[in-house]
Design a protein around this motif. Sequence first.
Motif, PDB file in Angstrom:
ATOM      1  N   GLU A 113      39.288  35.775  46.987  1.00 50.78           N
ATOM      2  CA  GLU A 113      39.315  35.280  45.595  1.00 50.78           C
ATOM      3  C   GLU A 113      38.939  36.028  44.514  1.00 50.78           C
ATOM      4  OE1 GLU A 113      41.098  32.813  43.060  1.00 50.78           O
ATOM      5  OE2 GLU A 113      41.175  32.355  45.313  1.00 50.78           O
ATOM      6  N   ALA A 114      37.490  36.648  44.902  1.00 41.94           N
ATOM      7  CA  ALA A 114      36.753  37.360  43.943  1.00 41.94           C
ATOM      8  C   ALA A 114      37.558  38.529  43.511  1.00 41.94           C
ATOM      9  CB  ALA A 114      35.413  37.745  44.477  1.00 41.94           C
ATOM     10  N   GLU A 115      38.033  39.356  44.460  1.00 46.87           N
ATOM     11  CA  GLU A 115      38.985  40.290  44.284  1.00 46.87           C
ATOM     12  C   GLU A 115      40.357  39.944  43.486  1.00 46.87           C
ATOM     13  OE1 GLU A 115      39.976  44.497  44.564  1.00 46.87           O
ATOM     14  OE2 GLU A 115      38.117  43.523  44.698  1.00 46.87           O
ATOM     15  N   LYS A 116      40.933  38.927  43.736  1.00 47.09           N
ATOM     16  CA  LYS A 116      42.146  38.463  43.086  1.00 47.09           C
ATOM     17  C   LYS A 116      41.665  38.552  41.570  1.00 47.09           C
ATOM     18  CE  LYS A 116      44.923  34.380  42.477  1.00 47.09           C
ATOM     19  NZ  LYS A 116      45.352  33.240  43.020  1.00 47.09           N
ATOM     20  N   SER A 117      40.396  37.643  41.326  1.00 43.34           N
ATOM     21  CA  SER A 117      40.047  37.437  40.008  1.00 43.34           C
ATOM     22  C   SER A 117      39.822  38.649  39.326  1.00 43.34           C
ATOM     23  CB  SER A 117      38.916  36.627  39.876  1.00 43.34           C
ATOM     24  OG  SER A 117      39.202  35.330  40.580  1.00 43.34           O
TER      25      SER A 117
END
Length: 91
Positions: free
Chosen positions: A73-77
Amino acid sequence: MAIKTNDEIMDAVIKRACGYEAKETVEEYAVVDGALELVKRKITVKDVPPDMTAAKMIFDSGSVSDLSDEQLEAEKSRLLNELKNSRQGEE
């Protein structure tokens, strides 16, 4: 420095790909009455941003499934923000 295992290396690459905070401590000593004494200690927290090269290395190695949901999720954001910023720069 000890030799790292593949798991330790991959953990370090994942950490670098997702970004992290690093604490840096600087201590200043002075000679007081013939002995060294701590005069000042400064602790700084530095934000190390995600690294695209490390992210690419993870995706190329096929070990994306090793990432936790929070890391994905952090990488996606981060990638969405980077895309948004690059589009704003084009306008």
